[in-house]
Enzyme design. Structure first.
Site, PDB file in Angstrom:
ATOM      1  N   TYR A   1       2.881  -0.919 -13.450  1.00  0.00           N
ATOM      2  CA  TYR A   1       2.884  -2.139 -12.482  1.00  0.00           C
ATOM      3  C   TYR A   1       3.933  -3.006 -12.937  1.00  0.00           C
ATOM      4  CZ  TYR A   1       1.931  -6.443 -10.435  1.00  0.00           C
ATOM      5  OH  TYR A   1       1.909  -7.567  -9.837  1.00  0.00           O
TER       6      TYR A   1
ATOM      7  N   LYS B   1      -8.310  -5.526  -6.983  1.00  0.00           N
ATOM      8  CA  LYS B   1      -7.972  -4.522  -6.051  1.00  0.00           C
ATOM      9  C   LYS B   1      -9.328  -3.820  -5.619  1.00  0.00           C
ATOM     10  CE  LYS B   1      -3.653  -5.083  -7.081  1.00  0.00           C
ATOM     11  NZ  LYS B   1      -3.563  -6.509  -7.176  1.00  0.00           N
TER      12      LYS B   1
END
Ligand SMILES: Cc1ncc(COP(=O)(O)O)c(C=O)c1O
Length: 395
Positions: free
Chosen positions: A111, A210
């Site tokens: 990420y 998330k």
């Protein structure tokens, strides 16, 4: 007591029977029965809460629930610390465990925020990161053998946005052979699909923002570790001293989201597979990255490592480069253009014009992020609506 004091004073709460649902403990501190109790709690010889930056019942309950999911069926308990974001979880883990001169071994397709944290912030404090292809196990072993300063092997699988996978068991075995810890970001899979502790890792981090929350209404993170002492003395201490604690409200939102995690993941997986299979047949689509497709280079590894589905994330590459990617994004009607993932609704992102806008094109492409690549966080809506929107957008 005077009336103005009566305004000020806390009233003993009038709780009778215990609440069925976890309350939000919106309090910065907790009161002690006497000084001895306070000393016992501060010395950590008596259990109890003192100050919400250290620990809070709403946050701890949520943390322990996530830890229980990560160890479910494995026969041991893990310790968890929730943080103010996924980034805070990653930073807290590393701040707690690493010191100047230590090195991290990791992959180039992490990420983006994690990469930046490592190459900018941690580098400032003398913690260097070596990026390599973690699928090349011989090379990983060479690096570990040659450089005893590598104290942590840090991975993400499946990785963002190409869904490339690495072998967690092989990497944790290698890390342990050379006295390093193995840590993993399990945000994409959740413990419902992948339990990295079963494959030997020492630490798991999540952006609970998330899938664990799932509803796009909180930002939080968590570090979960097997070793109680390291978690308490290193990770928890770093969290409390940096002040990276999770707010009780954000933890509570996450806790609510967890209740439907299993149902959501089932639908995320089936919808993503249906969309991946549909996209693979479209002439304007050059490639679909989804580990559940036989065509994905890491399909066999994903089958071994993931259980019950291949996740809700996919990406696809349009023929026609940047122009085609942007045109497709502009035609999206039903799905949302939003730079997050794991929410209940389908979210689309064009990495080249957003998350990776400032990444050099050559570096981007080396990690499989071409101009025409589109990332989809497939939601739990009726799959026909998602596919119909994609069909008209891809053209
Ligand atoms: C895989 C992964 N890890 C960590 C993070 C950082 O999480 P947060 O935004 O909660 O700090 C993200 C954010 O997108 C992510 O996708």
């Amino acid at each position: 007591m005077q009336i103005d004091s009566l305004c000020v004073k806390e009233r003993p709460d009038n709780r009778t029977t215990p609440p069925h649902i976890l309350p939000i403990y919106a309090t910065s501190s907790f009161s002690f029965d006497d000084i001895d109790q306070g000393i016992g709690i501060f010395k950590n010889i008596e259990s109890g809460h003192a100050y919400s930056r250290y620990a809070n019942p709403t946050v701890d309950t949520t943390a322990q629930k996530i830890a229980d999911l990560e160890t479910h069926g494995l026969g041991f308990e893990a310790t968890a610390v929730m943080t103010s974001s996924g980034m805070a979880a990653i930073a807290t883990l590393m701040l707690g465990l690493l010191k100047q001169g230590d090195k991290v071994l990791s992959q180039g397709n992490l990420y983006g925020g994690t990469t930046e944290l490592l190459v900018v912030t941690f580098a400032q404090f003398g913690v260097e990161t070596i990026f390599t292809d973690l699928r090349d196990l011989n090379h990983v072993e060479d690096l570990l053998r040659q450089d005893p300063a590598i104290k942590m092997l840090y991975c993400e699988t499946p990785a963002n946005p190409t869904l490339a996978c690495v072998d967690i068991r092989a990497l944790s075995d290698l890390a342990h052979r050379y006295d390093a810890w193995c840590a993993i970001d399990n945000t994409f899979s959740t413990p419902l699909l992948q339990q990295p502790f079963a494959h030997g890792v020492d630490f798991i981090v999540h952006s609970t923002t998330k899938y664990l929350n799932g509803h796009g209404n909180s930002i939080a993170g968590i570090v979960i570790g097997r070793d109680k002492d390291l978690m308490r003395k290193n990770v928890w201490r770093a969290m409390k001293l940096v002040g990276a604690n999770c707010s009780p409200f954000e933890a509570w939102l996450t806790y609510n989201g967890l209740k439907t995690l299993s149902l959501r993941m089932e639908r995320h997986c089936s919808n993503a597979l249906a969309l991946a299979e549909f996209l693979e047949k479209q002439p304007k689509v050059a490639r679909v990255n989804y580990p559940g497709l036989v065509s994905h280079p890491d399909h066999e590894l994903a089958k071994r490592q993931l259980k019950g589905g291949f996740g809700g994330m996919l990406s696809f590459e349009l023929r026609g480069g940047l122009e085609a990617g942007i045109a497709c994004m502009n035609r999206i009607r039903f799905c949302a253009l939003a730079p997050t993932l794991g929410d209940v609704d389908t979210l689309i992102l064009h990495p080249a014009s957003s998350s990776h806008l400032h990444v050099e094109k050559a570096v981007r492409e080396q990690n499989g992020i071409s101009d025409g690549l589109i990332r989809v966080s497939v939601g739990i809506e009726n799959p026909a609506d998602i596919i119909a929107d994609m069909e008209q957008a891809v053209g």
